[in-house]
Design a protein around this motif. Structure first.
Motif, mmCIF file in Angstrom:
data_model
loop_
_atom_site.group_PDB
_atom_site.id
_atom_site.type_symbol
_atom_site.label_atom_id
_atom_site.label_comp_id
_atom_site.label_asym_id
_atom_site.label_seq_id
_atom_site.Cartn_x
_atom_site.Cartn_y
_atom_site.Cartn_z
ATOM 1 N N GLU A 72 0.997 -1.415 -0.006
ATOM 2 C CA GLU A 72 -0.348 -0.050 -0.084
ATOM 3 C C GLU A 72 0.824 1.303 -0.361
ATOM 4 O O GLU A 72 1.441 1.740 0.708
ATOM 5 C CB GLU A 72 -1.032 0.303 1.033
ATOM 6 C CG GLU A 72 -2.064 1.294 1.162
ATOM 7 C CD GLU A 72 -3.138 1.007 0.320
ATOM 8 O OE1 GLU A 72 -3.183 2.587 0.077
ATOM 9 O OE2 GLU A 72 -3.448 0.089 -0.104
ATOM 10 N N GLN A 75 4.975 0.456 0.982
ATOM 11 C CA GLN A 75 4.501 0.252 2.049
ATOM 12 C C GLN A 75 4.107 -0.958 2.217
ATOM 13 O O GLN A 75 3.112 -1.574 1.058
ATOM 14 C CB GLN A 75 3.796 1.316 3.333
ATOM 15 C CG GLN A 75 4.911 2.577 3.669
ATOM 16 C CD GLN A 75 3.965 2.784 4.543
ATOM 17 O OE1 GLN A 75 3.372 2.525 5.212
ATOM 18 N NE2 GLN A 75 4.142 4.552 4.483
ATOM 19 N N TRP A 77 2.948 -4.214 4.528
ATOM 20 C CA TRP A 77 1.370 -3.572 5.762
ATOM 21 C C TRP A 77 1.135 -5.650 5.964
ATOM 22 O O TRP A 77 1.139 -6.131 5.125
ATOM 23 C CB TRP A 77 0.140 -3.563 4.791
ATOM 24 C CG TRP A 77 0.181 -1.628 5.052
ATOM 25 C CD1 TRP A 77 1.755 -0.755 5.435
ATOM 26 C CD2 TRP A 77 -0.675 -1.121 5.171
ATOM 27 N NE1 TRP A 77 1.308 0.311 4.979
ATOM 28 C CE2 TRP A 77 -0.487 0.500 5.119
ATOM 29 C CE3 TRP A 77 -1.876 -0.910 5.083
ATOM 30 C CZ2 TRP A 77 -1.170 1.888 4.954
ATOM 31 C CZ3 TRP A 77 -2.931 -0.165 5.023
ATOM 32 C CH2 TRP A 77 -2.273 1.662 4.672
ATOM 33 N N THR A 81 -1.275 -4.311 10.512
ATOM 34 C CA THR A 81 -0.479 -3.218 10.314
ATOM 35 C C THR A 81 -2.344 -2.418 9.653
ATOM 36 O O THR A 81 -1.920 -1.019 9.746
ATOM 37 C CB THR A 81 0.403 -2.457 9.029
ATOM 38 O OG1 THR A 81 1.007 -3.381 9.503
ATOM 39 C CG2 THR A 81 0.230 -1.425 8.897
ATOM 40 N N LEU A 82 -3.347 -3.288 8.676
ATOM 41 C CA LEU A 82 -4.394 -2.309 8.486
ATOM 42 C C LEU A 82 -5.066 -2.046 9.263
ATOM 43 O O LEU A 82 -6.443 -1.052 9.107
ATOM 44 C CB LEU A 82 -4.533 -3.120 7.334
ATOM 45 C CG LEU A 82 -5.563 -3.681 6.328
ATOM 46 C CD1 LEU A 82 -5.457 -2.139 6.384
ATOM 47 C CD2 LEU A 82 -6.248 -4.749 5.877
ATOM 48 N N GLU A 83 -5.776 -3.645 10.273
ATOM 49 C CA GLU A 83 -6.336 -3.536 11.016
ATOM 50 C C GLU A 83 -6.491 -1.622 11.910
ATOM 51 O O GLU A 83 -6.861 -0.866 12.667
ATOM 52 C CB GLU A 83 -6.869 -4.258 12.750
ATOM 53 C CG GLU A 83 -6.613 -5.233 11.989
ATOM 54 C CD GLU A 83 -6.893 -6.217 12.905
ATOM 55 O OE1 GLU A 83 -6.137 -6.865 13.875
ATOM 56 O OE2 GLU A 83 -7.825 -7.346 12.689
ATOM 57 N N ASN A 84 -4.938 -1.537 12.242
ATOM 58 C CA ASN A 84 -4.004 -0.367 13.384
ATOM 59 C C ASN A 84 -4.385 1.141 12.837
ATOM 60 O O ASN A 84 -5.000 1.562 13.204
ATOM 61 C CB ASN A 84 -2.907 -0.297 13.234
ATOM 62 C CG ASN A 84 -2.750 -1.416 14.715
ATOM 63 O OD1 ASN A 84 -3.330 -1.391 15.270
ATOM 64 N ND2 ASN A 84 -1.542 -1.376 14.810
ATOM 65 N N ARG A 85 -4.606 0.477 10.649
ATOM 66 C CA ARG A 85 -4.702 1.866 10.218
ATOM 67 C C ARG A 85 -5.970 2.357 10.497
ATOM 68 O O ARG A 85 -6.616 3.266 9.924
ATOM 69 C CB ARG A 85 -4.611 1.719 8.806
ATOM 70 C CG ARG A 85 -3.331 2.005 8.590
ATOM 71 C CD ARG A 85 -2.531 3.235 8.777
ATOM 72 N NE ARG A 85 -0.639 3.715 9.240
ATOM 73 C CZ ARG A 85 -0.060 4.091 8.318
ATOM 74 N NH1 ARG A 85 -0.840 5.006 7.171
ATOM 75 N NH2 ARG A 85 0.675 3.819 7.769
ATOM 76 N N LEU A 86 -6.911 1.275 9.596
ATOM 77 C CA LEU A 86 -8.978 1.400 10.361
ATOM 78 C C LEU A 86 -9.257 1.760 11.271
ATOM 79 O O LEU A 86 -10.141 2.540 11.482
ATOM 80 C CB LEU A 86 -8.969 0.002 9.717
ATOM 81 C CG LEU A 86 -9.140 -0.377 8.761
ATOM 82 C CD1 LEU A 86 -8.955 -1.827 8.088
ATOM 83 C CD2 LEU A 86 -9.630 0.876 7.406
ATOM 84 N N ASN A 89 -11.339 5.099 12.442
ATOM 85 C CA ASN A 89 -12.112 5.429 12.236
ATOM 86 C C ASN A 89 -13.954 5.392 12.387
ATOM 87 O O ASN A 89 -14.507 5.103 12.298
ATOM 88 C CB ASN A 89 -12.341 5.118 10.384
ATOM 89 C CG ASN A 89 -11.329 5.599 9.791
ATOM 90 O OD1 ASN A 89 -11.155 6.364 10.012
ATOM 91 N ND2 ASN A 89 -10.093 4.526 9.164
#
Length: 160
Positions: A72, A75, A77, A81-86, A89
């Motif tokens: 992504e 980078q 992930w 990482t994806l969960e931490n970015r979501l 929200n």
């Protein structure tokens, strides 16, 4: 009156045409299975993005292999990482509607790869935006279930 040779030739041509029509209408073995597998692969991709839209992180994780990777924005992930970015929200009132247009789906045994256009219409705090990506994914079949192993995402620049 037709000679026996002539009658035999006509009969032989009709028989060949009949055989050809029959052969062309018989379903090929395994083709239905390929379509079923392709449909299952598409469903996993669509459902995974719906889990992202719903911010349903346990469901998203269920669609991914434990060693899932997302490429992504330059980078690498992991699912964590994806969960931490979501997570930020969650509870924000964000709404996301995904539209996925598949370009190609290929299934080879327990591995599948797909390419597709992904469009997300996102609204939050009264603001609307649309993000479009060209994406590809690799899925693996484990215990009779397709799961995302790799996702590669390229944002498409709408301003040109």
């Amino acid at each position: 009156m037709l000679s026996n040779n002539r009658t035999g030739d006509i009969l032989q041509k009709y028989c060949l045409w009949f055989l050809l029509v029959v052969l062309l209408t018989i379903p090929l073995p395994g083709r239905g299975q390929v379509n079923k597998e392709e449909d299952q692969v598409k469903k996993v991709v669509v459902d995974a993005f719906q889990a992202i839209a719903d911010l349903d992180l346990p469901k998203l994780r269920a669609y991914c292999q434990t060693d899932f990777s997302l490429l992504e924005d330059g980078q690498v992930w992991t699912i964590d990482t994806l969960e931490n970015r979501l997570k930020p929200n969650q509870g924000s009132g964000m709404k996301r509607v995904n539209t996925i247009d598949f370009i190609k789906v290929t299934v080879k045994g327990p591995v599948a790869w797909v390419s597709y256009h992904n469009t997300a219409d996102i609204s939050r705090a009264g603001k609307q935006r649309q993000v479009r990506w060209l994406e590809s994914a690799v899925l693996e079949k484990t215990n009779a279930e397709w799961k995302l192993a790799l996702l590669h995402s390229t944002v498409l620049n709408l301003k040109k």
